[in-house]
Each structure stands twice: as C-alpha cells, then as structure tokens.
Enzyme design. Sequence first.
Site, mmCIF file in Angstrom:
data_model
loop_
_atom_site.group_PDB
_atom_site.id
_atom_site.type_symbol
_atom_site.label_atom_id
_atom_site.label_comp_id
_atom_site.label_asym_id
_atom_site.label_seq_id
_atom_site.Cartn_x
_atom_site.Cartn_y
_atom_site.Cartn_z
ATOM 1 N N ILE A 124 0.850 -1.194 0.000
ATOM 2 C CA ILE A 124 0.000 0.000 0.000
ATOM 3 C C ILE A 124 0.888 1.247 0.000
ATOM 4 O O ILE A 124 1.847 1.333 0.773
ATOM 5 C CB ILE A 124 -1.002 -0.006 1.182
ATOM 6 C CG1 ILE A 124 -1.930 1.221 1.110
ATOM 7 C CG2 ILE A 124 -0.325 -0.115 2.539
ATOM 8 C CD1 ILE A 124 -3.197 1.076 1.918
ATOM 9 N N PRO A 129 7.450 11.453 -1.011
ATOM 10 C CA PRO A 129 8.670 12.108 -0.521
ATOM 11 C C PRO A 129 8.357 13.396 0.243
ATOM 12 O O PRO A 129 9.002 13.707 1.240
ATOM 13 C CB PRO A 129 9.452 12.398 -1.805
ATOM 14 C CG PRO A 129 8.975 11.368 -2.777
ATOM 15 C CD PRO A 129 7.537 11.103 -2.443
ATOM 16 N N GLU A 248 -4.282 -1.151 11.531
ATOM 17 C CA GLU A 248 -2.827 -1.109 11.305
ATOM 18 C C GLU A 248 -2.127 -0.740 12.619
ATOM 19 O O GLU A 248 -1.119 -1.343 12.994
ATOM 20 C CB GLU A 248 -2.499 -0.074 10.217
ATOM 21 C CG GLU A 248 -1.006 0.088 9.997
ATOM 22 C CD GLU A 248 -0.666 1.067 8.870
ATOM 23 O OE1 GLU A 248 -1.571 1.494 8.137
ATOM 24 O OE2 GLU A 248 0.532 1.390 8.738
ATOM 25 N N LEU A 343 21.546 -4.983 29.720
ATOM 26 C CA LEU A 343 21.945 -6.141 30.529
ATOM 27 C C LEU A 343 22.845 -7.106 29.760
ATOM 28 O O LEU A 343 23.491 -7.965 30.361
ATOM 29 C CB LEU A 343 20.705 -6.891 31.044
ATOM 30 C CG LEU A 343 19.877 -6.136 32.080
ATOM 31 C CD1 LEU A 343 18.604 -6.925 32.404
ATOM 32 C CD2 LEU A 343 20.680 -5.889 33.372
ATOM 33 N N GLU A 373 3.789 11.491 17.686
ATOM 34 C CA GLU A 373 3.228 12.846 17.785
ATOM 35 C C GLU A 373 1.824 12.881 17.170
ATOM 36 O O GLU A 373 0.910 13.500 17.726
ATOM 37 C CB GLU A 373 4.152 13.858 17.089
ATOM 38 C CG GLU A 373 5.499 14.073 17.775
ATOM 39 C CD GLU A 373 6.455 12.884 17.643
ATOM 40 O OE1 GLU A 373 6.387 12.152 16.628
ATOM 41 O OE2 GLU A 373 7.269 12.677 18.563
HETATM 42 C C1 LIG Z 1 10.288 1.176 7.535
HETATM 43 C C2 LIG Z 1 9.135 1.992 7.074
HETATM 44 C C3 LIG Z 1 8.097 1.367 6.387
HETATM 45 C C4 LIG Z 1 7.007 2.120 5.921
HETATM 46 N N1 LIG Z 1 6.033 1.492 5.183
HETATM 47 C C5 LIG Z 1 5.095 2.263 4.573
HETATM 48 C C6 LIG Z 1 4.170 1.673 3.651
HETATM 49 O O1 LIG Z 1 4.175 0.455 3.406
HETATM 50 N N2 LIG Z 1 3.283 2.489 3.029
HETATM 51 C C7 LIG Z 1 3.227 3.834 3.257
HETATM 52 O O2 LIG Z 1 2.409 4.518 2.656
HETATM 53 N N3 LIG Z 1 4.084 4.418 4.135
HETATM 54 C C8 LIG Z 1 5.011 3.666 4.781
HETATM 55 N N4 LIG Z 1 5.906 4.247 5.660
HETATM 56 C C9 LIG Z 1 5.814 5.683 5.879
HETATM 57 C C10 LIG Z 1 5.404 6.084 7.287
HETATM 58 O O3 LIG Z 1 4.048 5.812 7.526
HETATM 59 C C11 LIG Z 1 5.770 7.565 7.452
HETATM 60 O O4 LIG Z 1 7.198 7.623 7.511
HETATM 61 C C12 LIG Z 1 5.170 8.187 8.688
HETATM 62 O O5 LIG Z 1 3.778 8.314 8.565
HETATM 63 C C13 LIG Z 1 5.770 9.585 8.965
HETATM 64 O O6 LIG Z 1 5.731 10.390 7.833
HETATM 65 P P1 LIG Z 1 7.084 11.151 7.352
HETATM 66 O O7 LIG Z 1 8.163 10.143 7.319
HETATM 67 O O8 LIG Z 1 6.777 11.891 6.122
HETATM 68 O O9 LIG Z 1 7.395 12.151 8.535
HETATM 69 P P2 LIG Z 1 6.880 13.652 8.644
HETATM 70 O O10 LIG Z 1 5.406 13.684 8.474
HETATM 71 O O11 LIG Z 1 7.705 14.525 7.760
HETATM 72 O O12 LIG Z 1 7.225 13.972 10.176
HETATM 73 C C14 LIG Z 1 8.471 14.553 10.616
HETATM 74 C C15 LIG Z 1 8.334 14.876 12.103
HETATM 75 O O13 LIG Z 1 7.298 15.843 12.278
HETATM 76 C C16 LIG Z 1 6.399 15.386 13.272
HETATM 77 N N5 LIG Z 1 5.046 15.854 13.030
HETATM 78 C C17 LIG Z 1 4.285 15.674 11.920
HETATM 79 N N6 LIG Z 1 3.077 16.214 12.096
HETATM 80 C C18 LIG Z 1 3.048 16.748 13.340
HETATM 81 C C19 LIG Z 1 2.093 17.452 14.122
HETATM 82 N N7 LIG Z 1 0.868 17.705 13.626
HETATM 83 N N8 LIG Z 1 2.413 17.856 15.359
HETATM 84 C C20 LIG Z 1 3.649 17.585 15.862
HETATM 85 N N9 LIG Z 1 4.623 16.930 15.181
HETATM 86 C C21 LIG Z 1 4.324 16.523 13.948
HETATM 87 C C22 LIG Z 1 6.450 13.876 13.152
HETATM 88 O O14 LIG Z 1 5.945 13.265 14.329
HETATM 89 C C23 LIG Z 1 7.928 13.659 12.951
HETATM 90 O O15 LIG Z 1 8.577 13.687 14.202
HETATM 91 C C24 LIG Z 1 6.963 3.510 6.174
HETATM 92 C C25 LIG Z 1 7.996 4.123 6.887
HETATM 93 C C26 LIG Z 1 9.070 3.390 7.325
HETATM 94 C C27 LIG Z 1 10.176 4.093 8.051
#
Ligand SMILES: Cc1cc2nc3c(=O)[nH]c(=O)nc-3n(C[C@H](O)[C@H](O)[C@H](O)COP(=O)(O)OP(=O)(O)OC[C@H]3O[C@@H](n4cnc5c(N)ncnc54)[C@H](O)[C@@H]3O)c2cc1C
Length: 385
Positions: A124, A129, A248, A343, A373
């Site tokens: 999914i 980016p 999920e 440990l 968050e």
């Molecule tokens: C190993 C891995 C597997 C994944 N698999 C999938 C997948 O199969 N399909 C898919 O679609 N996605 C997938 N993801 C994506 C994942 O769901 C996102 O990385 C996650 O939702 C965070 O989005 P971002 O990385 O863009 O972080 P960002 O949204 O850019 O967040 C950056 C920081 O800002 C903070 N932040 C954001 N909004 C707020 C707010 N309103 N208030 C305070 N702080 C905030 C966040 O908590 C974080 O600390 C995967 C990610 C990883 C690492």
Amino acid sequence: MRRTVYSEDHEAFRETIRDFIAAEVVPVYDEWREAGAAPRDFYKKLGELGVFGIEVPEEYGGAGESSFKFQAVITEECARAGVSFGGSSVHTALCLPYLLKYATEEQKRRWLPSFVSGDMMTAIAMTEPGTGSDLAGMKTTARLSEDGTHYVLNGAKTFITGGVQADRVLVCARTAPPTPEDRRAGISILVVDTASEGYAVGRKLEKLGLKTSDTAELSFTDVKVPVEDLLGEEGKAFGYLGQNLPQERLGIAVAAYAQAAAAIRFAQEYVRDRTVFGASVASFQNTKFVLADCKSEVDAMEAVVDRALDAHDAGELTAADAASAKLFTTERAAVVIDKCLQLHGGYGYMMEYPIARLYADTRVSRIYGGTSEVMRSIVAKSMGL
Ligand SMILES: Cc1cc2nc3c(=O)[nH]c(=O)nc-3n(C[C@H](O)[C@H](O)[C@H](O)COP(=O)(O)OP(=O)(O)OC[C@H]3O[C@@H](n4cnc5c(N)ncnc54)[C@H](O)[C@@H]3O)c2cc1C
C-alpha cells in the site's frame, strides 16, 4: 496473569505457526537478512499454510474467519522467535481489509484467490517524498481519460513496504484537487498492476532495522490504470484510510508488546549464562530490579493490547483507542528493549544477538503507521483538546 483474549482455535493456530517458524524461518533467517528480503517462494509457502486467507471468505479460497486475533498470534510468534515473515504483514493486515471492504464482487473474484495463494502480493502506497503525516497533502494524481476507460497516474511514493516484490499496489492518488472546504477530498485508491508501463520501482532503501522486508521508492509516469481497478468510490479514500488505520495501529501495538516480552526472555537467558566478577549477571540486585520493572511494564502493555484486540473483534475499537494503544506500547517497548539490551553489555550491540536486532527493528514502530506525535494529536482531539 492468565490471558483470556485467545480461544482454543487461536492457541491451536499458535502451535502451527510456532512449528512453521522453527522449521521454515529460523534456519534460513540470517540468509534473508543478508539478502535484504524474504524470498518470493516463502510467500507461496505462507499461502499454502493458509496465512493469507484467514479472513478471506471461503468462496474466494479463504477460511472466512472474522477475528484479527489470528494475525496477532502470528505477530507474537514471530517476535518470540526473533524473526519476521518479511513484508507480508502489509499484505494481510494492511491491504486485505481494503480489498474485503471496498472491492466489488468482480474485483474480489479477480484478485482474492491469487491474494490467498501468495501468487499476487500486495503493498500500500500512501506516503510521498514530500508528505507522510499529512496525507491530505499528497501530490500523486490520477486523471480520468477522456473516453473514461482508464486513469493516467503520475507521481512518486516512498517508504513502501513490500514495494519491490509486490504484484499489485494500492496507490492513493488525487483524482480531484482538494476543495476549499475540505483538503482531504478528491483522494482515491487504485489497485495498480506493477507490470504496467510507466510504473517503476526506484531505490530499495537501506534501513536501520527490519532487514527482511523490502522498502522501496515507486514512481509513476503516465501509467494507464483501467477504471475497473479503482477501489471503492472515487474521492472517498481519505475516509477509507481513517477506517482502516486503527487496525494497522493495533497490529503495531501487538508487535511492540510482543517484542518487549521477547526482549525480557532474551535478557533472562543471557544474564543467567553470563558470569562477571565471579557471579552470574542474574545474581545482581540491579538485574533483578531492572527485569522486574520490565515485566510490570510488559504486563501493562499486555492488558492494553488484549483489551484493544477484544474491542477490535467486537467492532468497537475507535481511532483514538488504537492511537492510544499504539502510543503507549511503542513508547514503553522502546524503554524495555533498551534496558534489556543494557543487561547484555557489549554483546547487546552485536547484530548476531537477537536483542540488537529487536532494538533496531522496534525503533520504527514510533514512526510508521503514524508517528507518536500524530497519535498524541488523535488522543488529544478525542479529549476535546
Ligand atoms: C520502515 C518503514 C516502512 C514504511 N512502510 C510504509 C508503507 O508500506 N506504506 C506507506 O504509505 N508508508 C510507509 N511508511 C511511511 C510512514 O508511515 C511515514 O514515515 C510516517 O507516517 C511519517 O511520515 P514522514 O516520514 O513523512 O514524517 P513527517 O510527516 O515529515 O514527520 C516529521 C516529524 O514531524 C512530526 N510531526 C508531523 N506532524 C506533526 C504534528 N501535527 N504535530 C507535531 N509533530 C508533527 C512527526 O511526528 C515527525 O517527528 C513507512 C515508513 C518506514 C520508516
């Protein structure tokens, strides 16, 4: 405390999964880690075992169970053995609910039998980016062709689990621009055939942990997606995501709890065997107190997870309940696993020890499926804040 969340059927299934893991996964797990993914034929084995069809109705080749607890049992048994089933939890725990709820009869007949057998693996793609937490900001577009026969998909996704091996990807895309009143409007889900022209898998991303699941970048350049592959109604996907993300998040909560429980077991075994200053590490009062603290934390996580599993099977788990369970278990699991690693001394830092892999694997649970968050925001909103 005795757990009452699982029935005899769940426990019998647990035995099957435990034996399967011992025979089919543990002996080859290091090879999968080095290869960066579970091999494709392993998914066929999971299909043969019936793992992909548990919740699929019998007419499409499944077992027709409605309980999510079977998936929870798999998660617990993988954590217990310090392994994973590659990226396949996305196939069953994330993608399947969308197909079961929103696919038409024709789509179910077309997709579900090969979904169950493992011939068609799914992933999914929500995250892009430029946007993860704020999914309404997604930029990938799917424009309906003039003759109305297909969508033209353009854009890019990232962090997609199973993205390298998937045969069909549930791609979230804008079929209409957001409206001034609702920036979540206009998003749809297309079940895209990964063999389509213009569909490309970019880099397979190098991760800190979860070494046996592939995580990929995807790009779409004028990909023609037949209208028959639209899932559910056009423009309604944000609502669908809202309905399915609680499951999920519950799955991630179960994994966090089970990984913390496994960490305690790994530490217990280690401290009994390790001798320092002429005594076993287990004999130090600090060790006993640390592990007792960890045990009480895991007991609390278990209570949360079990209540959430019951609520989910009863159709009562709210978005805020799931967010709260994920927030609590993933944050506390991190603390427990860190203490258990400590440990182990220096051996805890070595990847050949399961505690080191757990430490790396569990870190992402506070990020994916929605960050801690974002979970706090959902819980706070439910409190009227
Ligand atoms: C190993 C891995 C597997 C994944 N698999 C999938 C997948 O199969 N399909 C898919 O679609 N996605 C997938 N993801 C994506 C994942 O769901 C996102 O990385 C996650 O939702 C965070 O989005 P971002 O990385 O863009 O972080 P960002 O949204 O850019 O967040 C950056 C920081 O800002 C903070 N932040 C954001 N909004 C707020 C707010 N309103 N208030 C305070 N702080 C905030 C966040 O908590 C974080 O600390 C995967 C990610 C990883 C690492």
